[in-house]
Scaffold this motif. Structure first.
Motif, mmCIF file in Angstrom:
data_model
loop_
_atom_site.group_PDB
_atom_site.id
_atom_site.type_symbol
_atom_site.label_atom_id
_atom_site.label_comp_id
_atom_site.label_asym_id
_atom_site.label_seq_id
_atom_site.Cartn_x
_atom_site.Cartn_y
_atom_site.Cartn_z
ATOM 1 N N GLU A 99 0.803 -1.057 -0.146
ATOM 2 C CA GLU A 99 -0.054 -0.127 -0.070
ATOM 3 C C GLU A 99 1.022 1.508 -0.113
ATOM 4 O O GLU A 99 0.576 2.164 -0.430
ATOM 5 C CB GLU A 99 -1.042 -0.069 1.217
ATOM 6 C CG GLU A 99 -0.242 0.124 2.514
ATOM 7 C CD GLU A 99 -1.197 -0.305 3.818
ATOM 8 O OE1 GLU A 99 -1.524 0.793 4.594
ATOM 9 O OE2 GLU A 99 -1.590 -1.436 3.946
ATOM 10 N N ILE A 100 2.158 1.165 0.510
ATOM 11 C CA ILE A 100 3.094 2.259 0.365
ATOM 12 C C ILE A 100 3.795 2.273 -1.102
ATOM 13 O O ILE A 100 3.808 3.475 -1.572
ATOM 14 C CB ILE A 100 4.292 2.290 1.820
ATOM 15 C CG1 ILE A 100 3.159 2.124 2.795
ATOM 16 C CG2 ILE A 100 5.113 3.377 1.450
ATOM 17 C CD1 ILE A 100 4.314 2.131 4.143
ATOM 18 N N MET A 101 4.229 1.393 -1.292
ATOM 19 C CA MET A 101 5.151 0.903 -2.579
ATOM 20 C C MET A 101 4.311 1.321 -3.909
ATOM 21 O O MET A 101 5.033 1.631 -4.797
ATOM 22 C CB MET A 101 6.045 -0.232 -2.367
ATOM 23 C CG MET A 101 6.846 -0.247 -1.378
ATOM 24 S SD MET A 101 8.193 1.164 -1.121
ATOM 25 C CE MET A 101 9.071 1.011 -2.720
ATOM 26 N N ASP A 102 3.091 0.915 -3.431
ATOM 27 C CA ASP A 102 2.124 1.131 -4.920
ATOM 28 C C ASP A 102 2.055 2.739 -5.409
ATOM 29 O O ASP A 102 1.640 2.893 -6.535
ATOM 30 C CB ASP A 102 0.796 0.709 -4.639
ATOM 31 C CG ASP A 102 0.778 -0.847 -5.113
ATOM 32 O OD1 ASP A 102 1.504 -1.341 -5.652
ATOM 33 O OD2 ASP A 102 -0.477 -1.262 -4.488
ATOM 34 N N MET A 103 2.822 3.674 -4.456
ATOM 35 C CA MET A 103 2.294 5.141 -5.066
ATOM 36 C C MET A 103 3.469 5.322 -6.026
ATOM 37 O O MET A 103 3.430 6.159 -6.887
ATOM 38 C CB MET A 103 3.066 5.887 -3.776
ATOM 39 C CG MET A 103 1.910 6.074 -2.687
ATOM 40 S SD MET A 103 2.493 7.208 -1.426
ATOM 41 C CE MET A 103 4.200 6.531 -0.828
ATOM 42 N N PHE A 104 4.544 4.215 -6.069
ATOM 43 C CA PHE A 104 5.504 4.470 -7.271
ATOM 44 C C PHE A 104 5.214 3.911 -8.433
ATOM 45 O O PHE A 104 5.838 3.774 -9.561
ATOM 46 C CB PHE A 104 6.815 4.041 -6.821
ATOM 47 C CG PHE A 104 7.625 4.449 -5.687
ATOM 48 C CD1 PHE A 104 8.192 5.826 -5.913
ATOM 49 C CD2 PHE A 104 7.129 4.225 -4.454
ATOM 50 C CE1 PHE A 104 8.681 6.478 -4.944
ATOM 51 C CE2 PHE A 104 7.797 4.873 -3.296
ATOM 52 C CZ PHE A 104 8.621 6.042 -3.681
ATOM 53 N N ASP A 105 3.890 3.095 -8.428
ATOM 54 C CA ASP A 105 3.310 2.323 -9.684
ATOM 55 C C ASP A 105 3.094 3.239 -10.646
ATOM 56 O O ASP A 105 2.042 4.068 -10.681
ATOM 57 C CB ASP A 105 2.389 1.358 -9.244
ATOM 58 C CG ASP A 105 1.954 0.056 -10.437
ATOM 59 O OD1 ASP A 105 2.209 0.572 -11.589
ATOM 60 O OD2 ASP A 105 1.379 -0.647 -9.861
ATOM 61 N N VAL A 106 3.611 3.217 -12.019
ATOM 62 C CA VAL A 106 3.222 4.221 -12.960
ATOM 63 C C VAL A 106 2.128 3.892 -13.634
ATOM 64 O O VAL A 106 1.494 4.768 -14.453
ATOM 65 C CB VAL A 106 4.586 4.158 -14.089
ATOM 66 C CG1 VAL A 106 5.842 4.631 -13.421
ATOM 67 C CG2 VAL A 106 4.569 2.980 -14.780
ATOM 68 N N ARG A 107 1.495 2.795 -13.563
ATOM 69 C CA ARG A 107 0.148 2.456 -13.975
ATOM 70 C C ARG A 107 -0.970 2.933 -13.283
ATOM 71 O O ARG A 107 -2.127 3.267 -13.681
ATOM 72 C CB ARG A 107 0.004 0.933 -14.043
ATOM 73 C CG ARG A 107 1.088 0.197 -14.840
ATOM 74 C CD ARG A 107 1.001 -1.299 -14.504
ATOM 75 N NE ARG A 107 1.278 -1.668 -13.034
ATOM 76 C CZ ARG A 107 1.263 -2.727 -12.484
ATOM 77 N NH1 ARG A 107 0.931 -3.938 -13.378
ATOM 78 N NH2 ARG A 107 1.401 -3.291 -11.282
ATOM 79 N N ARG A 108 -0.773 3.549 -12.139
ATOM 80 C CA ARG A 108 -1.886 3.928 -11.304
ATOM 81 C C ARG A 108 -1.786 5.628 -11.579
ATOM 82 O O ARG A 108 -0.878 6.430 -11.996
ATOM 83 C CB ARG A 108 -1.495 4.006 -9.790
ATOM 84 C CG ARG A 108 -1.291 2.568 -9.410
ATOM 85 C CD ARG A 108 -0.453 2.529 -7.797
ATOM 86 N NE ARG A 108 -1.518 3.077 -6.893
ATOM 87 C CZ ARG A 108 -2.352 2.686 -6.409
ATOM 88 N NH1 ARG A 108 -2.936 1.480 -6.574
ATOM 89 N NH2 ARG A 108 -3.072 3.556 -5.447
#
Length: 424
Positions: free
Chosen positions: A281-290
């Motif tokens: 939930e923290i690291m998903d902030m870096f997901d360029v698909r979001r």
């Protein structure tokens, strides 16, 4: 002879033995402030310059050979020329470097780290432990939408964060310095309770590294886990050094899972490296698909050579058995040194865990630096590479016989300090 006169004589003998290092230093100061770009290597009257290294030994420009018991301040865990790394890096060189694109070794390396650290559900790479901690702090504050960070006295989280260990908190806005104690004591709670809704991150070393190899009490670290959960802050374990204590770092040994973990140093297989990871939930902030992802660039984040070296090290060298043996050897060395100091009456003691340790001088404050320097020069003369401040870190090339000989050399060198300190 006093301690200061003994140190003066030791420096003079050192200078006489190392004319080529002195010449190299005189050249370096013309273009580098103080002659170098790494303050921890500074030495009066000048530092030693290294010509080569092989296995667990280094040779300086004057031809002196030293057995390495510093291991580049914990990062040189493989020694100077591990065959598995040499083979992997040599092969990678034939396929080219600096692609500006992804390689399959990137995910291979990441998978190895994620498998070892349950606190790292996802991971991103960078170029140092400093970068890893800065990125982890930034991610934690972004995730919590808060602005304050808690760190601890004596901690070192990288060169850009070194003020954390000084009495200058006003120089780092939003940073609070709490005591590194045996439990989450009243002093810590009194500092934090009034502002719990403002604290976004709690950053802690499970054992102070540069701060003196001081292990964090398990009750203290468990208390931080409970505190972070209660106030909604992100708990970050800086395992840049302590990750070598087991395949999953000290957090695995203690059974404590932080929200984020930072690593670096030796995981890059000898190349500059850092990594930060944490809950999805923290690291998903870096997901360029979001939508609106957090940007995190860096030319060398996925350097092809580093990715190959790091993956190879995880798969072939940093095995559970190898790490267990290395840390057991470090525990034995620490016990032997402390026993030797106690028996001889030398004014030193050793703290640490496993393969990371620190020699401390027990003399009065104003004498400690001189005592450490005299011990350092004595060990150089005896053919051993350590740190002036007393840092000791084993590498895979150190044998039990090496350790026995090293302990004898340290105790012998410490006797000279004892004699000088007593004014004999």
């Amino acid at each position: 002879m006093t301690l200061e006169s003994a140190l003066k004589a030791a420096r003079e003998a050192y200078a006489e033995r190392n004319p080529n290092s002195k010449a190299a230093y005189d050249t370096a100061v013309q273009v580098l402030p103080g002659g170098g770009t790494r303050t921890t290597l500074a030495c009066e009257p000048f530092p030693i310059y290294i010509a080569s290294g092989k296995g667990g030994e280094m040779t300086d420009v004057d031809g002196h050979v030293y057995k390495d018991f510093l291991s580049d301040f914990t990062s040189g865990i493989y020694g100077k020329s591990h065959p598995a790394l040499q083979a992997a890096i040599s092969k990678a060189l034939t396929t080219g470097v600096q692609f500006g694109g992804h390689t399959t070794s990137e995910a291979r390396f990441a998978a190895g780290l994620v498998a070892r650290f349950p606190s790292m559900e996802l991971v991103r790479f960078c170029n140092s432990g400093t970068e890893a901690n800065l990125n982890a702090i930034g991610a934690a504050l972004k995730h919590t939408k808060r602005k304050k960070v808690v760190v601890f006295e004596g901690a070192y989280h990288g060169s850009l964060l070194c003020r954390f260990s000084q009495n200058e908190p006003e120089d780092v806005p939003g940073v609070l310095r709490a005591p590194y104690v045996s439990e989450v004591s009243l002093s810590v709670k009194a500092l934090l309770d009034p502002i719990t809704t403002e604290i976004g991150a709690i950053l802690v070393e499970p054992m102070l590294g540069a701060g003196g190899a001081v292990p964090g009490d398990p009750v203290f670290l468990e208390g931080l886990r409970e505190l972070a959960t209660r106030i909604g802050a992100v708990l970050i374990f800086d395992e840049v050094q302590t990750s070598r204590l087991s395949p999953g770092g000290r957090q695995a040994l203690l059974g404590i899972t932080p929200d984020m973990t930072t690593v670096g140093k030796y995981f890059g297989g000898g190349f500059a490296f850092g990594a930060f990871g944490g809950k999805r939930e923290i690291m998903d902030m870096f997901d360029v698909r979001r939508p609106n992802p957090v940007s995190h660039g860096g030319t060398f984040n996925n350097s092809a050579l580093t990715m190959v070296a790091g993956a190879t090290a995880l798969e072939q060298i940093l095995t559970p058995e190898a790490l267990s043996n290395l840390n057991a050897l470090g525990d034995t060395m620490r016990d032997m040194l402390n026993s030797g100091f106690q028996t001889s009456g030398a004014p030193f003691k050793v703290t640490g865990l496993g393969s990371v340790n620190q020699i401390h001088c027990t003399l009065a404050n104003e004498l400690r630096n001189s005592a450490h320097d005299l011990l350092f020069f004595g060990l150089l003369e005896r053919g051993y590479w350590t740190a002036q401040r007393g840092t000791l870190a084993l590498n895979f090339q150190n044998t039990s016989e090496d350790v026995e000989e090293f302990v004898a050399a340290v105790v012998d060198a410490a006797q000279a300090v004892t004699v000088a300190a007593n004014g004999n």
